[in-house]
Design an enzyme around this catalytic site. Structure first.
Site, PDB file in Angstrom:
ATOM      1  N   LYS A  16     -13.314  -9.609  26.465  1.00 19.85           N
ATOM      2  CA  LYS A  16     -12.403  -9.680  25.328  1.00 19.85           C
ATOM      3  C   LYS A  16     -12.779 -10.864  24.420  1.00 19.85           C
ATOM      4  CE  LYS A  16      -8.687  -7.462  28.012  1.00 19.85           C
ATOM      5  NZ  LYS A  16      -7.358  -7.641  28.657  1.00 19.85           N
ATOM      6  N   TYR A  56      -5.655   1.390  24.099  1.00 22.02           N
ATOM      7  CA  TYR A  56      -4.441   0.923  24.780  1.00 22.02           C
ATOM      8  C   TYR A  56      -3.229   1.820  24.496  1.00 22.02           C
ATOM      9  CZ  TYR A  56      -6.576  -3.435  26.455  1.00 22.02           C
ATOM     10  OH  TYR A  56      -7.338  -4.372  27.123  1.00 22.02           O
ATOM     11  N   ASN A 119      -6.728 -12.921  28.934  1.00 23.83           N
ATOM     12  CA  ASN A 119      -7.262 -12.782  30.297  1.00 23.83           C
ATOM     13  C   ASN A 119      -8.721 -12.313  30.367  1.00 23.83           C
ATOM     14  OD1 ASN A 119      -6.782 -10.131  29.703  1.00 23.83           O
ATOM     15  ND2 ASN A 119      -5.367  -9.746  31.395  1.00 23.83           N
ATOM     16  N   HIS A 122     -11.557  -6.734  30.462  1.00 28.33           N
ATOM     17  CA  HIS A 122     -10.919  -5.451  30.787  1.00 28.33           C
ATOM     18  C   HIS A 122     -11.810  -4.678  31.757  1.00 28.33           C
ATOM     19  CE1 HIS A 122      -9.389  -1.347  30.396  1.00 28.33           C
ATOM     20  NE2 HIS A 122     -10.646  -0.978  30.232  1.00 28.33           N
ATOM     21  N   GLU A 133     -13.068   5.985  28.578  1.00 30.85           N
ATOM     22  CA  GLU A 133     -13.256   4.757  27.802  1.00 30.85           C
ATOM     23  C   GLU A 133     -14.708   4.590  27.373  1.00 30.85           C
ATOM     24  OE1 GLU A 133     -11.537   1.800  30.385  1.00 30.85           O
ATOM     25  OE2 GLU A 133      -9.499   2.542  30.041  1.00 30.85           O
TER      26      GLU A 133
HETATM   27  P1  RTP Z   1      -6.942  -4.352  31.262  1.00 30.71           P
HETATM   28  O1  RTP Z   1      -6.480  -2.936  30.944  1.00 30.71           O
HETATM   29  O2  RTP Z   1      -7.164  -5.201  30.031  1.00 30.71           O
HETATM   30  O3  RTP Z   1      -8.055  -4.402  32.236  1.00 30.71           O
HETATM   31  O4  RTP Z   1      -5.744  -5.053  31.984  1.00 30.71           O
HETATM   32  P2  RTP Z   1      -4.888  -4.597  33.213  1.00 30.71           P
HETATM   33  O5  RTP Z   1      -5.179  -3.165  33.591  1.00 30.71           O
HETATM   34  O6  RTP Z   1      -5.074  -5.648  34.230  1.00 30.71           O
HETATM   35  O7  RTP Z   1      -3.428  -4.688  32.596  1.00 30.71           O
HETATM   36  P3  RTP Z   1      -2.531  -3.669  31.734  1.00 30.71           P
HETATM   37  O8  RTP Z   1      -1.184  -3.681  32.318  1.00 30.71           O
HETATM   38  O9  RTP Z   1      -3.247  -2.365  31.516  1.00 30.71           O
HETATM   39  O10 RTP Z   1      -2.455  -4.433  30.353  1.00 30.71           O
HETATM   40  C1  RTP Z   1      -3.513  -4.404  29.438  1.00 30.71           C
HETATM   41  C2  RTP Z   1      -3.677  -5.749  28.803  1.00 30.71           C
HETATM   42  O11 RTP Z   1      -2.539  -6.039  27.991  1.00 30.71           O
HETATM   43  C3  RTP Z   1      -2.309  -7.434  27.997  1.00 30.71           C
HETATM   44  N1  RTP Z   1      -0.966  -7.684  28.503  1.00 30.71           N
HETATM   45  N2  RTP Z   1      -0.170  -8.579  27.973  1.00 30.71           N
HETATM   46  N3  RTP Z   1       2.051 -10.245  27.405  1.00 30.71           N
HETATM   47  C4  RTP Z   1       2.122  -9.404  28.418  1.00 30.71           C
HETATM   48  O12 RTP Z   1       3.078  -9.329  29.142  1.00 30.71           O
HETATM   49  C5  RTP Z   1       0.962  -8.549  28.689  1.00 30.71           C
HETATM   50  N4  RTP Z   1       0.862  -7.647  29.655  1.00 30.71           N
HETATM   51  C6  RTP Z   1      -0.350  -7.093  29.537  1.00 30.71           C
HETATM   52  C7  RTP Z   1      -3.354  -8.058  28.884  1.00 30.71           C
HETATM   53  O13 RTP Z   1      -4.460  -8.464  28.046  1.00 30.71           O
HETATM   54  C8  RTP Z   1      -3.758  -6.915  29.786  1.00 30.71           C
HETATM   55  O14 RTP Z   1      -5.048  -7.117  30.313  1.00 30.71           O
END
Ligand code: RTP
Length: 155
Positions: A16, A56, A119, A122, A133
């Site tokens: 990212k 997303y 973070n 992805h 994707e």
């Molecule tokens: P990613 O898709 O980026 O690998 O992340 P992930 O599966 O670990 O998490 P996901 O729940 O799919 O969320 C996607 C991305 O959204 C951002 N996020 N921000 N502020 C918040 O509460 C929050 N929650 C999620 C993060 O960048 C997360 O990686």
């Protein structure tokens, strides 16, 4: 044993904008290379808003969605397609928990990040999403057809 070709899957991994800006590209690519997965696609890319929204789309009702789109489009990302048996789940382990403060030391987020909203990386959450994707982020012809010198995959 030799891994059957039906077990080979692909994961879409993306560094990212914060990871690019902080100079973590080499370190992150290196972790995947050392693990032994095969790099099939790689590019530095400024993501248009529409693409970030499509990627997303499952999160578009969440309160943080606008900020997430702003973040992902705030600077170049590094798009990667990694291939191998079990690469999707393994990459999620290498990456660590979504909240970097809960990510184990030794993982990318556990070692290199502190905020969920910054973070660093992805990784696809299923082989089907890996395919979806990679098709979304890479054009026809951008993926390399090659085999590792270490192939076939031996366990
Ligand atoms: P990613 O898709 O980026 O690998 O992340 P992930 O599966 O670990 O998490 P996901 O729940 O799919 O969320 C996607 C991305 O959204 C951002 N996020 N921000 N502020 C918040 O509460 C929050 N929650 C999620 C993060 O960048 C997360 O990686």
């Amino acid at each position: 044993r030799i891994v059957a070709s039906s077990e080979i899957e692909q994961s879409y991994i993306m560094i990212k904008p914060d990871g690019v800006q902080r100079g973590l590209v080499g370190e992150i690519i290196s972790r995947f290379e050392k693990k032994g997965f095969l790099l099939k696609g790689l590019k530095l890319f400024q993501c248009p808003k529409e693409l970030a929204q499509e990627h997303y789309k499952d999160l578009n009702e969440r309160p943080f969605f606008p900020k997430l789109i702003e973040y992902i489009t705030s600077g170049p990302v590094v798009c990667m397609a990694w291939e191998g048996a079990g690469v999707v789940a393994s990459a999620r382990k290498l990456i660590g928990a979504t909240n970097p403060l809960q990510a184990e030391p030794g993982t990318i987020r556990g070692d290199l990040a502190v905020q969920t909203g910054r973070n660093v990386i992805h990784g696809s959450d299923s082989p089907d999403n890996g395919k979806r994707e990679i098709a979304l982020w890479f054009k026809e012809g951008e993926l390399a057809q090659w085999e590792s010198v270490q192939s076939p995959w031996l366990i």
